[in-house]
Design a protein around this motif. Structure first.
Motif, PDB file in Angstrom:
ATOM      1  N   GLN A   1       9.647   8.560  -3.564  1.00 22.92           N
ATOM      2  CA  GLN A   1       8.889   9.480  -4.398  1.00 22.92           C
ATOM      3  C   GLN A   1       7.532   9.802  -3.773  1.00 22.92           C
ATOM      4  OE1 GLN A   1       8.727   7.738  -8.282  1.00 22.92           O
ATOM      5  NE2 GLN A   1      10.949   7.814  -8.581  1.00 22.92           N
ATOM      6  N   GLU A   2       7.016  10.986  -4.113  1.00 24.76           N
ATOM      7  CA  GLU A   2       5.777  11.469  -3.489  1.00 24.76           C
ATOM      8  C   GLU A   2       4.572  10.612  -3.862  1.00 24.76           C
ATOM      9  OE1 GLU A   2       5.148  15.546  -4.353  1.00 24.76           O
ATOM     10  OE2 GLU A   2       6.950  16.249  -3.317  1.00 24.76           O
ATOM     11  N   HIS A   3       4.531  10.138  -5.099  1.00 25.11           N
ATOM     12  CA  HIS A   3       3.344   9.405  -5.552  1.00 25.11           C
ATOM     13  C   HIS A   3       3.297   7.969  -5.035  1.00 25.11           C
ATOM     14  CE1 HIS A   3       5.406   6.730  -8.420  1.00 25.11           C
ATOM     15  NE2 HIS A   3       6.205   7.759  -8.639  1.00 25.11           N
ATOM     16  N   TYR A   4       4.400   7.496  -4.386  1.00 34.37           N
ATOM     17  CA  TYR A   4       4.413   6.091  -3.979  1.00 34.37           C
ATOM     18  C   TYR A   4       3.328   5.794  -2.946  1.00 34.37           C
ATOM     19  CZ  TYR A   4       5.469   1.967  -1.327  1.00 34.37           C
ATOM     20  OH  TYR A   4       5.336   0.782  -0.660  1.00 34.37           O
ATOM     21  N   LEU A   5       3.149   6.685  -1.979  1.00 38.60           N
ATOM     22  CA  LEU A   5       2.163   6.430  -0.933  1.00 38.60           C
ATOM     23  C   LEU A   5       0.756   6.323  -1.514  1.00 38.60           C
ATOM     24  CD1 LEU A   5       1.760   5.985   2.066  1.00 38.60           C
ATOM     25  CD2 LEU A   5       1.535   8.440   2.368  1.00 38.60           C
ATOM     26  N   ASP A   6       0.427   7.187  -2.482  1.00 38.54           N
ATOM     27  CA  ASP A   6      -0.869   7.079  -3.148  1.00 38.54           C
ATOM     28  C   ASP A   6      -0.996   5.753  -3.898  1.00 38.54           C
ATOM     29  OD1 ASP A   6      -1.706   9.556  -2.270  1.00 38.54           O
ATOM     30  OD2 ASP A   6      -0.927  10.618  -4.020  1.00 38.54           O
ATOM     31  N   GLU A   7       0.095   5.319  -4.512  1.00 35.04           N
ATOM     32  CA  GLU A   7       0.087   4.030  -5.219  1.00 35.04           C
ATOM     33  C   GLU A   7      -0.167   2.878  -4.256  1.00 35.04           C
ATOM     34  OE1 GLU A   7       3.500   1.223  -7.135  1.00 35.04           O
ATOM     35  OE2 GLU A   7       3.471   3.307  -7.829  1.00 35.04           O
ATOM     36  N   ALA A   8       0.500   2.921  -3.084  1.00 34.59           N
ATOM     37  CA  ALA A   8       0.299   1.868  -2.097  1.00 34.59           C
ATOM     38  C   ALA A   8      -1.124   1.877  -1.544  1.00 34.59           C
ATOM     39  CB  ALA A   8       1.311   2.030  -0.953  1.00 34.59           C
ATOM     40  N   LYS A   9      -1.690   3.070  -1.353  1.00 28.59           N
ATOM     41  CA  LYS A   9      -3.068   3.165  -0.868  1.00 28.59           C
ATOM     42  C   LYS A   9      -4.037   2.534  -1.859  1.00 28.59           C
ATOM     43  CE  LYS A   9      -2.608   7.358   1.971  1.00 28.59           C
ATOM     44  NZ  LYS A   9      -3.015   8.778   2.097  1.00 28.59           N
ATOM     45  N   ARG A  10      -3.847   2.841  -3.132  1.00 29.95           N
ATOM     46  CA  ARG A  10      -4.739   2.273  -4.153  1.00 29.95           C
ATOM     47  C   ARG A  10      -4.552   0.768  -4.262  1.00 29.95           C
ATOM     48  NH1 ARG A  10      -7.122   6.275  -6.962  1.00 29.95           N
ATOM     49  NH2 ARG A  10      -6.189   8.350  -6.827  1.00 29.95           N
ATOM     50  N   PHE A  11      -3.323   0.315  -4.143  1.00 28.51           N
ATOM     51  CA  PHE A  11      -3.034  -1.114  -4.230  1.00 28.51           C
ATOM     52  C   PHE A  11      -3.768  -1.885  -3.137  1.00 28.51           C
ATOM     53  CE2 PHE A  11      -0.210  -4.564  -2.677  1.00 28.51           C
ATOM     54  CZ  PHE A  11      -0.320  -5.423  -3.758  1.00 28.51           C
ATOM     55  N   TYR A  12      -3.666  -1.407  -1.903  1.00 27.44           N
ATOM     56  CA  TYR A  12      -4.297  -2.122  -0.801  1.00 27.44           C
ATOM     57  C   TYR A  12      -5.805  -1.865  -0.736  1.00 27.44           C
ATOM     58  CZ  TYR A  12      -0.222  -4.264   1.289  1.00 27.44           C
ATOM     59  OH  TYR A  12       0.855  -5.082   1.517  1.00 27.44           O
ATOM     60  N   THR A  13      -6.251  -0.710  -1.205  1.00 27.68           N
ATOM     61  CA  THR A  13      -7.695  -0.465  -1.260  1.00 27.68           C
ATOM     62  C   THR A  13      -8.365  -1.437  -2.223  1.00 27.68           C
ATOM     63  OG1 THR A  13      -7.391   1.878  -0.738  1.00 27.68           O
ATOM     64  CG2 THR A  13      -9.467   1.254  -1.765  1.00 27.68           C
ATOM     65  N   ASP A  14      -7.748  -1.646  -3.389  1.00 27.98           N
ATOM     66  CA  ASP A  14      -8.291  -2.607  -4.353  1.00 27.98           C
ATOM     67  C   ASP A  14      -8.296  -4.018  -3.776  1.00 27.98           C
ATOM     68  OD1 ASP A  14      -8.606  -0.531  -6.115  1.00 27.98           O
ATOM     69  OD2 ASP A  14      -6.750  -0.933  -7.224  1.00 27.98           O
TER      70      ASP A  14
ATOM     71  N   MET B   1       3.071   6.438   6.099  1.00 27.93           N
ATOM     72  CA  MET B   1       4.293   5.658   5.994  1.00 27.93           C
ATOM     73  C   MET B   1       5.339   6.265   6.914  1.00 27.93           C
ATOM     74  SD  MET B   1       6.384   4.462   2.593  1.00 27.93           S
ATOM     75  CE  MET B   1       6.693   6.143   2.055  1.00 27.93           C
ATOM     76  N   SER B   2       6.024   5.415   7.666  1.00 30.45           N
ATOM     77  CA  SER B   2       7.009   5.870   8.653  1.00 30.45           C
ATOM     78  C   SER B   2       8.412   5.426   8.242  1.00 30.45           C
ATOM     79  CB  SER B   2       6.697   5.296  10.035  1.00 30.45           C
ATOM     80  OG  SER B   2       5.389   5.635  10.436  1.00 30.45           O
ATOM     81  N   LYS B   3       9.409   6.248   8.605  1.00 29.06           N
ATOM     82  CA  LYS B   3      10.816   5.891   8.405  1.00 29.06           C
ATOM     83  C   LYS B   3      11.334   5.282   9.697  1.00 29.06           C
ATOM     84  CE  LYS B   3      11.342   9.918   5.387  1.00 29.06           C
ATOM     85  NZ  LYS B   3      12.030  11.220   5.222  1.00 29.06           N
ATOM     86  N   LEU B   4      11.977   4.139   9.606  1.00 28.12           N
ATOM     87  CA  LEU B   4      12.446   3.423  10.798  1.00 28.12           C
ATOM     88  C   LEU B   4      13.944   3.603  10.938  1.00 28.12           C
ATOM     89  CD1 LEU B   4      10.413   0.093  10.500  1.00 28.12           C
ATOM     90  CD2 LEU B   4       9.788   2.211  11.658  1.00 28.12           C
ATOM     91  N   HIS B   5      14.370   4.090  12.118  1.00 28.08           N
ATOM     92  CA  HIS B   5      15.792   4.282  12.413  1.00 28.08           C
ATOM     93  C   HIS B   5      16.348   3.142  13.255  1.00 28.08           C
ATOM     94  CE1 HIS B   5      15.048   8.224  10.780  1.00 28.08           C
ATOM     95  NE2 HIS B   5      14.172   8.498  11.728  1.00 28.08           N
ATOM     96  N   ASN B   6      15.485   2.272  13.757  1.00 26.16           N
ATOM     97  CA  ASN B   6      15.905   1.091  14.525  1.00 26.16           C
ATOM     98  C   ASN B   6      14.973  -0.056  14.152  1.00 26.16           C
ATOM     99  OD1 ASN B   6      16.805  -0.797  16.351  1.00 26.16           O
ATOM    100  ND2 ASN B   6      16.037   0.272  18.172  1.00 26.16           N
ATOM    101  N   VAL B   7      15.238  -0.685  13.028  1.00 26.83           N
ATOM    102  CA  VAL B   7      14.295  -1.661  12.485  1.00 26.83           C
ATOM    103  C   VAL B   7      14.168  -2.889  13.376  1.00 26.83           C
ATOM    104  CG1 VAL B   7      16.053  -2.728  10.992  1.00 26.83           C
ATOM    105  CG2 VAL B   7      13.637  -2.915  10.398  1.00 26.83           C
TER     106      VAL B   7
END
Length: 528
Positions: free
Chosen positions: A180-193, A1-7
């Protein structure tokens, strides 16, 4: 996941055919003006906060897709589904693009999303008096603070008169979940499913790596990475640990003990090393090797103890069986010697006649038969147990080969250490070569454990044993129900249950022979 400074610039980059060679689809849940307002609002809030660094205007996820998807699914519909599912789950606006890299080996989605939601109605603050702002957009007390030497308002300063709107809020506060730290893992599981729903073959389904699990993750080596050799070496020792974990699971080492070794010898020691020496990646390999050796020692102790116990029980059973047969033969011989020559003849007594009272059939009353409940149904998890038992026996055979190879290596090492005089000069190289060959054989056999379970659709050995023990509990419960039914109602189990029971019994006998280090014989093919 990347942070965008110029969306706005990032959106233009991922959605432009001029900048992307293989752009298949672009999808937006709102218009581009939304992102302009979002960027402006984020910049204003960042200035007011006084935080150092760069303002985060939005965030971006890159979602890797299987290379079979371009031939199976329409790009526009695929992109819309992945984007809309994200918006439904988190309630934020998104813009996404579906790409291929230059060599068409990486089919992926760029998903840009907002951390804020648009308010139903803007919140406006009206000035109750004239307000003055300097060049940094900060509120000052009076007009003198924004005037130059000539008495004119300096460039960049601003005056808001009484009754005018001095602040307009269009968006909510940022969603803290995305930080939060666990969000990226949550997103990975969401899209993996979600991806797995579109994959028909179970063998090709994706799995999310659990960083808190038993295994260690390997790192991807990017193109032109200056630390490629170091990452490759680290990946090698990580894989050695993972192979040792596979073998520990096959050897019935409890998962809690493996997890404790990982914590004590890897996690805690890495933390102590960073505290003492700072970030030194070159020390990682030695830490992991030490943990791997500790786990290998635990496996050896458990296997040795288990085999000694199995052998003891096996030979005790043999002695008991042959001892009972010998006693039976001795009793038979003694009965033959002491048997009488001829039996005395006795006249049979006349049968005793009894008068019974006849009862009419209509008057006889039979007790009501108990209502028999329906037969138990075999659950799907129990039906898979024989197949899982076959895989387990294959793993046990592979583990037996590893044990024997390690035993042979130990003998070679003892022989090498006992060399003296001229023999040390003549046989040393030969023994070292044989030990190196044996080490490579052991490494290949350990790596083969994970290959066995992958052939049957399991990502790891741990996943297989989770399924195996679940099926084992289900089949035990099913067979107990069948046994209770037979005992209560005298009704035999169904042929399917009897067949299952026989299969399980036969596979268990094979496993017991293998674990007891006894020669295994097949019913059809003779000795193996």
């Amino acid at each position: 996941m990347s942070k965008l400074h110029n969306v706005r610039g990032r959106i233009t980059y991922i959605s432009s055919h001029a900048k992307q060679e293989n752009l298949y689809a672009v999808y937006e849940t709102t218009d581009r003006h939304y992102w302009t307002e979002l960027a402006r609002f984020n910049q204003q809030e960042f200035l007011k906060s006084g935080t150092e660094g760069k303002c985060i205007e939005a965030r971006e996820l890159i979602i890797a897709l299987p290379e079979s998807f371009p031939d199976l699914y329409d790009p526009d519909r695929l992109l819309q589904m992945f984007t809309n599912r994200f918006k439904e789950k988190y309630g934020v606006e998104c813009v996404s693009a579906l790409h291929h890299n230059k060599r068409k080996t990486n089919y992926h989605i760029h998903l840009i999303f907002s951390e804020r939601e648009l308010l139903p109605e803007p919140i406006e603050k009206i000035a109750t008096r004239t307000m003055f702002y300097n060049e940094q957009k900060k509120h000052v007390r009076n007009k003198k603070e924004i005037l130059d030497d000539s008495g004119n308002v300096r460039k960049g300063c601003k005056i808001i008169k009484k009754g005018e709107v001095y602040e307009r809020t269009l968006f909510t506060a940022k969603n803290k979940l995305f930080k939060q730290e666990h969000y990226l893992d949550e997103a990975k599981r969401f899209y993996t499913d979600l991806i797995n729903l579109l994959i028909e073959d179970d063998k090709n389904k994706l799995h999310v790596f659990d960083k808190n699990g038993l295994y260690l993750a390997t790192k991807k080596i990017g193109k032109n990475n200056p630390k490629a050799e170091q990452i490759k070496a680290d990946n090698e020792v990580r894989m050695q640990w993972n192979h040792e974990v596979d073998r520990a699971l096959v050897s019935q080492v409890p998962e809690d003990e493996i997890r404790q070794i990982k914590k004590d010898f890897i996690t805690d020691r890495i933390r102590s090393s960073i505290k003492a020496w700072g970030n030194c990646p070159e020390l990682l390999a030695n830490i992991i090797r030490g943990a791997t050796n500790r786990l290998a020692l635990l496996i050896h102790d458990i296997l040795t103890a288990a085999r000694e116990l199995k052998n003891k029980l096996f030979y005790e059973a043999l002695e008991k069986e042959y001892g009972s047969k010998a006693v039976t033969k001795a009793e038979d011989k003694a009965s033959v010697v002491t048997a009488p020559a001829a039996e005395e003849l006795t006249e049979p007594e006349p049968p005793v006649t009894t008068i019974t009272e006849t009862v009419l059939e209509t008057e006889a009353t039979e007790p009501p038969k108990p209502q028999i409940p329906p037969r138990p149904v075999m659950p799907p998890k129990a039906a898979a147990f024989p197949m899982l038992q076959k895989i387990k026996i294959t793993l046990d055979k592979q583990n037996h080969l590893i044990f024997e190879a390690e035993r042979e290596r130990s003998q070679l090492e003892i022989e090498l250490s006992d060399l003296k005089g001229l023999a040390r000069l003549t046989k040393k190289k030969e023994l070292e070569s044989r030990i190196a060959t044996k080490n490579e054989e052991i490494r290949t056999l350990k790596a083969g454990l994970s290959g066995i379970v992958r052939q049957h659709g399991f990502a790891t050995v741990q996943d297989f044993y989770t399924a195996f023990y679940t099926a084992q509990r289900a089949i035990d419960a099913y067979l107990k129900e069948c046994a209770k039914r037979e005992e209560a109602y005298g009704e035999k189990a169904t042929p399917k249950a009897e067949t299952m029971h026989n299969k399980i019994k036969r596979y268990q006998e094979k496993a017991d022979r293998l674990n007891a280090n006894q020669p295994y014989r097949s019913r059809d093919k003779g000795a193996r």
